[in-house]
Design a protein around this motif. Structure first.
Motif, PDB file in Angstrom:
ATOM      1  N   ARG A 288       0.798  -1.217   0.095  1.00  0.00           N
ATOM      2  CA  ARG A 288       0.140   0.107   0.021  1.00  0.00           C
ATOM      3  C   ARG A 288       0.853   1.346  -0.131  1.00  0.00           C
ATOM      4  NH1 ARG A 288      -5.590  -1.054   3.599  1.00  0.00           N
ATOM      5  NH2 ARG A 288      -6.278  -2.937   2.489  1.00  0.00           N
ATOM      6  N   PHE A 289       2.046   1.097   0.458  1.00  0.00           N
ATOM      7  CA  PHE A 289       3.047   2.222   0.320  1.00  0.00           C
ATOM      8  C   PHE A 289       3.681   2.614  -0.974  1.00  0.00           C
ATOM      9  CE2 PHE A 289       7.088   4.550   1.765  1.00  0.00           C
ATOM     10  CZ  PHE A 289       6.688   5.525   2.307  1.00  0.00           C
ATOM     11  N   ARG A 290       3.684   1.721  -1.908  1.00  0.00           N
ATOM     12  CA  ARG A 290       4.515   1.692  -3.115  1.00  0.00           C
ATOM     13  C   ARG A 290       4.121   3.180  -3.774  1.00  0.00           C
ATOM     14  NH1 ARG A 290       1.591   0.871  -7.673  1.00  0.00           N
ATOM     15  NH2 ARG A 290      -0.420  -0.122  -7.343  1.00  0.00           N
ATOM     16  N   THR A 291       3.058   3.748  -3.751  1.00  0.00           N
ATOM     17  CA  THR A 291       2.927   4.905  -4.533  1.00  0.00           C
ATOM     18  C   THR A 291       3.420   6.154  -4.139  1.00  0.00           C
ATOM     19  OG1 THR A 291       0.800   5.286  -3.294  1.00  0.00           O
ATOM     20  CG2 THR A 291       0.558   4.159  -5.234  1.00  0.00           C
ATOM     21  N   ARG A 292       4.147   6.030  -2.636  1.00  0.00           N
ATOM     22  CA  ARG A 292       4.961   7.204  -2.135  1.00  0.00           C
ATOM     23  C   ARG A 292       6.119   6.617  -1.754  1.00  0.00           C
ATOM     24  NH1 ARG A 292       1.601   9.180   2.841  1.00  0.00           N
ATOM     25  NH2 ARG A 292       2.927  10.987   2.711  1.00  0.00           N
ATOM     26  N   CYS A 293       6.623   5.454  -2.185  1.00  0.00           N
ATOM     27  CA  CYS A 293       7.858   4.794  -1.873  1.00  0.00           C
ATOM     28  C   CYS A 293       8.998   4.878  -2.845  1.00  0.00           C
ATOM     29  CB  CYS A 293       7.724   3.422  -1.591  1.00  0.00           C
ATOM     30  SG  CYS A 293       9.574   2.555  -1.141  1.00  0.00           S
ATOM     31  N   PRO A 294      10.160   5.493  -2.540  1.00  0.00           N
ATOM     32  CA  PRO A 294      11.204   5.974  -3.489  1.00  0.00           C
ATOM     33  C   PRO A 294      12.030   4.587  -4.054  1.00  0.00           C
ATOM     34  CG  PRO A 294      12.037   6.507  -1.330  1.00  0.00           C
ATOM     35  CD  PRO A 294      10.524   6.088  -1.300  1.00  0.00           C
ATOM     36  N   ARG A 295      11.683   3.387  -3.210  1.00  0.00           N
ATOM     37  CA  ARG A 295      12.374   2.236  -3.292  1.00  0.00           C
ATOM     38  C   ARG A 295      11.459   1.233  -4.025  1.00  0.00           C
ATOM     39  NH1 ARG A 295      16.631   1.315   0.086  1.00  0.00           N
ATOM     40  NH2 ARG A 295      16.037  -0.719   0.474  1.00  0.00           N
ATOM     41  N   ALA A 296      10.152   1.626  -4.474  1.00  0.00           N
ATOM     42  CA  ALA A 296       9.477   0.604  -5.279  1.00  0.00           C
ATOM     43  C   ALA A 296       9.699   0.138  -6.416  1.00  0.00           C
ATOM     44  CB  ALA A 296       7.866   1.316  -5.321  1.00  0.00           C
ATOM     45  N   ALA A 297       9.330  -1.309  -6.475  1.00  0.00           N
ATOM     46  CA  ALA A 297       9.533  -1.849  -7.977  1.00  0.00           C
ATOM     47  C   ALA A 297       8.351  -2.666  -8.316  1.00  0.00           C
ATOM     48  CB  ALA A 297      11.017  -2.833  -7.830  1.00  0.00           C
ATOM     49  N   GLY A 298       8.515  -3.426  -9.727  1.00  0.00           N
ATOM     50  CA  GLY A 298       7.169  -4.066 -10.023  1.00  0.00           C
ATOM     51  C   GLY A 298       6.796  -4.992  -9.148  1.00  0.00           C
ATOM     52  N   LEU A 299       7.747  -5.549  -8.420  1.00  0.00           N
ATOM     53  CA  LEU A 299       7.068  -6.502  -7.265  1.00  0.00           C
ATOM     54  C   LEU A 299       6.133  -5.845  -6.272  1.00  0.00           C
ATOM     55  CD1 LEU A 299       7.402  -9.642  -5.999  1.00  0.00           C
ATOM     56  CD2 LEU A 299       9.355  -8.557  -4.788  1.00  0.00           C
ATOM     57  N   CYS A 300       6.386  -4.813  -5.853  1.00  0.00           N
ATOM     58  CA  CYS A 300       5.868  -4.276  -5.008  1.00  0.00           C
ATOM     59  C   CYS A 300       4.123  -3.872  -5.602  1.00  0.00           C
ATOM     60  CB  CYS A 300       6.177  -2.556  -4.751  1.00  0.00           C
ATOM     61  SG  CYS A 300       7.941  -2.886  -3.899  1.00  0.00           S
ATOM     62  N   ALA A 301       4.010  -3.874  -6.834  1.00  0.00           N
ATOM     63  CA  ALA A 301       2.832  -3.585  -7.373  1.00  0.00           C
ATOM     64  C   ALA A 301       1.736  -4.753  -7.431  1.00  0.00           C
ATOM     65  CB  ALA A 301       2.763  -3.029  -8.616  1.00  0.00           C
ATOM     66  N   THR A 302       2.641  -5.758  -7.408  1.00  0.00           N
ATOM     67  CA  THR A 302       1.741  -7.345  -7.558  1.00  0.00           C
ATOM     68  C   THR A 302       1.698  -8.150  -6.463  1.00  0.00           C
ATOM     69  OG1 THR A 302       3.800  -8.538  -8.216  1.00  0.00           O
ATOM     70  CG2 THR A 302       2.502  -7.310 -10.097  1.00  0.00           C
ATOM     71  N   THR A 303       2.537  -7.996  -5.357  1.00  0.00           N
ATOM     72  CA  THR A 303       2.793  -9.052  -4.261  1.00  0.00           C
ATOM     73  C   THR A 303       2.725  -8.086  -2.836  1.00  0.00           C
ATOM     74  OG1 THR A 303       3.850 -10.437  -5.632  1.00  0.00           O
ATOM     75  CG2 THR A 303       3.872 -10.748  -3.137  1.00  0.00           C
ATOM     76  N   GLU A 304       1.764  -8.252  -1.905  1.00  0.00           N
ATOM     77  CA  GLU A 304       1.911  -7.739  -0.641  1.00  0.00           C
ATOM     78  C   GLU A 304       2.982  -8.347   0.113  1.00  0.00           C
ATOM     79  OE1 GLU A 304      -0.929  -7.103   3.486  1.00  0.00           O
ATOM     80  OE2 GLU A 304      -1.550  -7.909   1.513  1.00  0.00           O
ATOM     81  N   PRO A 305       3.808  -7.326   0.520  1.00  0.00           N
ATOM     82  CA  PRO A 305       5.117  -7.926   1.289  1.00  0.00           C
ATOM     83  C   PRO A 305       4.769  -8.584   2.725  1.00  0.00           C
ATOM     84  CG  PRO A 305       5.080  -5.737   1.483  1.00  0.00           C
ATOM     85  CD  PRO A 305       3.904  -5.990   0.566  1.00  0.00           C
ATOM     86  N   PRO A 306       5.288  -9.827   2.954  1.00  0.00           N
ATOM     87  CA  PRO A 306       4.925 -10.477   4.433  1.00  0.00           C
ATOM     88  C   PRO A 306       5.902  -9.979   5.328  1.00  0.00           C
ATOM     89  CG  PRO A 306       6.566 -11.624   2.974  1.00  0.00           C
ATOM     90  CD  PRO A 306       5.876 -10.579   1.952  1.00  0.00           C
ATOM     91  N   PRO A 307       5.416  -9.972   6.686  1.00  0.00           N
ATOM     92  CA  PRO A 307       6.331  -9.397   7.640  1.00  0.00           C
ATOM     93  C   PRO A 307       7.562 -10.493   7.749  1.00  0.00           C
ATOM     94  CG  PRO A 307       3.926  -9.668   8.475  1.00  0.00           C
ATOM     95  CD  PRO A 307       3.971 -10.283   7.163  1.00  0.00           C
ATOM     96  N   ALA A 308       8.776  -9.883   8.216  1.00  0.00           N
ATOM     97  CA  ALA A 308       9.944 -10.714   7.941  1.00  0.00           C
ATOM     98  C   ALA A 308      10.755  -9.913   9.130  1.00  0.00           C
ATOM     99  CB  ALA A 308      10.669 -10.703   6.963  1.00  0.00           C
ATOM    100  N   GLU A 309      11.948 -10.611   9.426  1.00  0.00           N
ATOM    101  CA  GLU A 309      12.827 -10.146  10.470  1.00  0.00           C
ATOM    102  C   GLU A 309      14.140 -10.217   9.702  1.00  0.00           C
ATOM    103  OE1 GLU A 309      12.574 -12.610  13.851  1.00  0.00           O
ATOM    104  OE2 GLU A 309      10.624 -11.843  14.432  1.00  0.00           O
ATOM    105  N   PRO A 310      14.419  -9.299   9.099  1.00  0.00           N
ATOM    106  CA  PRO A 310      15.857  -9.238   8.152  1.00  0.00           C
ATOM    107  C   PRO A 310      17.173  -9.297   9.000  1.00  0.00           C
ATOM    108  CG  PRO A 310      14.718  -7.258   7.854  1.00  0.00           C
ATOM    109  CD  PRO A 310      13.736  -7.981   8.862  1.00  0.00           C
ATOM    110  N   GLU A 311      17.016  -8.599  10.112  1.00  0.00           N
ATOM    111  CA  GLU A 311      18.235  -8.230  10.672  1.00  0.00           C
ATOM    112  C   GLU A 311      18.193  -8.712  12.249  1.00  0.00           C
ATOM    113  OE1 GLU A 311      20.164  -4.334   8.561  1.00  0.00           O
ATOM    114  OE2 GLU A 311      19.412  -4.074  10.554  1.00  0.00           O
ATOM    115  N   THR A 312      17.332  -8.346  13.089  1.00  0.00           N
ATOM    116  CA  THR A 312      17.236  -8.644  14.588  1.00  0.00           C
ATOM    117  C   THR A 312      15.910  -9.277  14.763  1.00  0.00           C
ATOM    118  OG1 THR A 312      18.391  -6.549  14.744  1.00  0.00           O
ATOM    119  CG2 THR A 312      17.411  -7.571  16.710  1.00  0.00           C
ATOM    120  N   PRO A 313      16.071 -10.511  15.414  1.00  0.00           N
ATOM    121  CA  PRO A 313      14.786 -11.183  16.027  1.00  0.00           C
ATOM    122  C   PRO A 313      13.790 -10.274  16.710  1.00  0.00           C
ATOM    123  CG  PRO A 313      16.748 -12.507  16.505  1.00  0.00           C
ATOM    124  CD  PRO A 313      17.392 -11.146  16.166  1.00  0.00           C
ATOM    125  N   GLY A 314      12.615 -10.273  16.209  1.00  0.00           N
ATOM    126  CA  GLY A 314      11.733  -9.478  17.255  1.00  0.00           C
ATOM    127  C   GLY A 314      11.230  -8.016  16.322  1.00  0.00           C
TER     128      GLY A 314
END
Length: 702
Positions: free
Chosen positions: A656-682
């Motif tokens: 939902r943020f892709r229309t204002r996001c400077p990092r948006a790509a084609g994937l952002c328009a087709t797939t909702e991003p799932p929650p993830a823990e890329p760096e720190t647990p929690g």
């Protein structure tokens, strides 16, 4: 300073009422050059707004100027006839009021209201006025200005209404603009946009600005000089950088020390003990002396005059002047960290200012509240008179969409985001005021959807709501004792004697006198009413309090008192808080964990210290960049969150943020991003391309 455009000389204002005559202003002196910005700060009731209203002759009923002059471009407005003032209001002097909803006419279109000053003061046709109104709405950044001309105030958000109010004040291109709390209760991005707009227009039109606010962060970055008011007088006046670098009045120091940014993690905020004086009679001596730890017999006997040197010389307009017999020494160190000395022996400390008593709850415990995929949609009808049935729907508004979070016993979970992101709707579902349309609410291990009516009634004793507007949440016809007793009666708790004892204990807990039970809500200050709101929320000894913007409209000293009180009661009683706010500094200080919402979605969650220090979602980074610090020398916030927030009735696909996001790509328009823990647990983020440590937390690619 060049020849001033506005000069206020020894201004005295009185307001007559049934309770006596209030000396609202008592010898105020101000000057403002063309193109200059002057900030006016201080606690509620110090005279900020009264000074602004006096310039335009808009005093409340019973108010009158009893002395002094208000010289605007050579004309004494204090002595000017009403006809002359009508020719100035909205013409050469514009004003933006604190609450745009009450200052706009609900029965007139926006186009009619914005064009009205032009039709009154300039010889233009209605077509020309309408074209100019559209131009002004475009200038203040209102989307689709031609379409908005036919809309009504209730059809706009708070930030948009404030833009309309600014357009009305500026359509005649005034030489002076008075803005009274123009960003109070606005989220950080809307606040940033409004203030950037005022800066741009001030530069373009060459107008002077008086900015009345209790937000010291706004003052630090947006004005040239500052006047600090206390009890109807100027306590300190200086250019903005010298004032923030070395405030000299003890009251100014106390205001800076009360900022959440000034407190160490886990430590109570500094507060100003006591209350401002009642101005029905002229106080003896320095008006701040009863609350000042540095006061001497001289302070209690004589009133200090505003001076810019140790010899008491009269100040120039641009000098650093202070009305204090014992001003702070600039060599004392960091003034923002200076605290008032402890009160004399036997004098009570302000409630909530002390550290938590021994034996209190050590920290968050077992899970208390768990939301799983919680959603709320509202049907959107084509007309309020449309038939509710097949074919009558015009779509749905997705207010909350699949929110999952956990609040532990004794924990403060902060929820932040822009206006309209679903924060308050989420809180109303937690307390049971709104039924969810999807997902589940588990409290103390039980799914609320499985509870019987009797069990649900018992559950409501465990979860209480602290409203944003405490005065509107209390019946003005009921005394405080009846307001606090009402939930006890409804839940059948105790007899009258037991209820009286509990009410007395509640008033003790929130630092109000027991005699308050015989007074009405309107007889209390804003901070005192918020204490009553907290007492009402605690009446049934809840395990969880949902606090919806509880300090958004309070000045920094009262805000510090309420936050300290909430933290102390939490440690003593083990209460959990779901703390909803747009003030990032407050949430940073108070919250253990934080969740960031955007357009109904929870985009980032985690320990508050980690989220604020190393945000992973571009939206979180944008919010932090918009807020800035209360420091004139700090880099001015940029504009990281461009564009308009999409409608909740038609949210973007994918992220939902892709229309204002400077990092948006084609994937952002087709797939909702799932929650993830890329760096720190929690520390979870819902983003396909989260910010990484390698990117330094910026908005560049990870």
């Amino acid at each position: 300073m060049t020849d001033p455009l506005l000069r206020v000389e020894d201004l005295h204002v009185e307001i007559a009422g049934r309770g006596g005559t209030v000396r609202a202003l008592d010898g105020v002196d101000l000057a403002l050059a063309p193109g200059e910005a002057l900030g006016v700060v201080g606690e509620s009731g110090c005279g900020k707004t009264m000074t602004a209203l006096s310039v335009l002759g808009l005093l409340p009923p019973g108010g009158r100027v009893t002395g002094g002059r208000i010289l605007f471009d050579g004309t004494d407005l204090a002595a000017a006839p009403e006809r002359r003032l009508r020719g100035i209001r909205g013409n050469t002097v514009g004003m933006v009021f604190q609450d745009p909803l009450t200052s706009l006419n609900p029965t007139l279109t926006l186009g009619a209201q914005v064009a009205e000053p032009l039709l009154l003061h300039r010889k233009v046709s209605r077509a020309e006025a309408r074209a100019k109104a559209e131009e002004m709405l475009r200038l203040v950044g209102l989307p689709r200005p031609a379409e908005r001309l036919g809309h009504y105030p209730h059809q706009l958000s708070g930030g948009m209404r404030q833009r309309v109010a600014i357009a009305m004040a500026l359509i005649c291109e005034p030489r002076l603009l008075i803005a009274d709390e123009p960003t109070t209760a606005l989220d950080v991005t809307t606040q940033h946009q409004i203030l950037e707009l005022l800066d741009e227009l001030r530069t373009r039109l060459g107008m002077a600005l008086i900015l009345v606010t209790h937000d010291l962060g706004v003052i630090a970055r947006r004005v040239d000089r500052v006047a600090v008011m206390y009890a109807g007088r100027i306590a300190e006046r200086a250019p903005v950088r010298p004032l923030f670098a070395a405030p000299r009045h003890r009251y100014t120091q106390a205001l800076f020390a009360a900022l959440p940014d000034a407190a160490e993690a886990g430590r109570p905020l500094a507060t100003v003990p006591g209350l401002p004086p009642v101005l029905t009679s002229r106080p003896t001596g320095c008006r701040f002396a009863p609350r000042c730890g540095f006061a001497t017999d001289l302070c209690r006997a004589a009133e200090p005059e505003l001076a810019d040197g140790p010899d008491g010389t009269a100040p120039t307009d641009t000098a650093h002047a202070v009305a204090c017999f014992h001003p702070a020494d600039p060599a004392d160190g960091d003034p923002a960290a200076a605290l008032l000395p402890p009160p004399p022996a036997g004098e009570a400390r302000e409630p909530g200012a002390a550290a938590a008593p021994a034996g209190t709850v050590a920290g968050p415990g077992e899970p208390l509240l768990r939301l799983a995929g919680l959603s709320k949609t509202y049907p959107l009808h084509a007309s309020p008179f449309a038939r509710r049935g097949p074919g009558a729907r015009g779509g749905e508004i997705s207010a909350v969409a699949g929110v999952s979070l956990t609040v532990r016993r004794g924990e403060t979970f902060g929820v932040v985001g822009e206006s309209g992101c679903g924060k308050s709707t989420l809180g109303r579902m937690v307390v049971g005021l709104e039924p969810p349309t999807g997902g589940s609410v588990h409290f103390a291990g039980r799914d609320l959807a499985t509870l019987t009516k009797r069990e649900l009634r018992a559950h409501r004793r465990q979860v209480q709501l602290m409203f944003q507007d405490s005065s509107a949440a209390m019946d003005p016809r009921m005394r405080v004792g009846a307001v606090l007793r009402e939930p006890l009666v409804i839940q059948g708790i105790g007899d009258r004697a037991e209820q009286r004892r509990r009410i007395a204990g509640l008033l003790d807990d929130v630092g109000l006198p027991r005699g308050a039970v015989d007074r009405y809500p309107h007889e209390f200050s804003g901070g005192q009413r918020q204490r009553l709101g907290l007492a009402r929320a605690l009446a049934l000894s809840p395990a969880l309090v949902v606090a919806d913007e509880p300090v958004s409209a309070l000045d920094v000293s009262v805000q510090a008192q309420i936050l300290n009180l909430m933290r102390a009661l939490q440690r003593e009683k083990g209460i959990g808080y779901l703390f909803i706010s747009h003030d990032l500094a407050v949430v940073r200080h108070l919250a253990d964990s934080v969740g960031v919402m955007y357009l109904g979605k929870l985009v980032e969650t985690g320990p508050a210290a980690q989220v604020f220090a190393r945000p992973l979602h571009p939206y979180t980074r944008g919010l932090l960049d918009s807020a800035g610090a209360p420091d004139p020398d700090a880099p001015r916030p940029g504009s990281p969150l461009g564009g308009e927030t999409p409608s909740a009735a038609a949210p973007p696909s994918g992220c939902r943020f892709r229309t204002r996001c400077p990092r948006a790509a084609g994937l952002c328009a087709t797939t909702e991003p799932p929650p993830a823990e890329p760096e720190t647990p929690g520390h979870r983020v819902a983003c396909h391309f989260p910010l990484t440590s390698a990117a330094g937390g910026g908005l560049s690619s990870g």
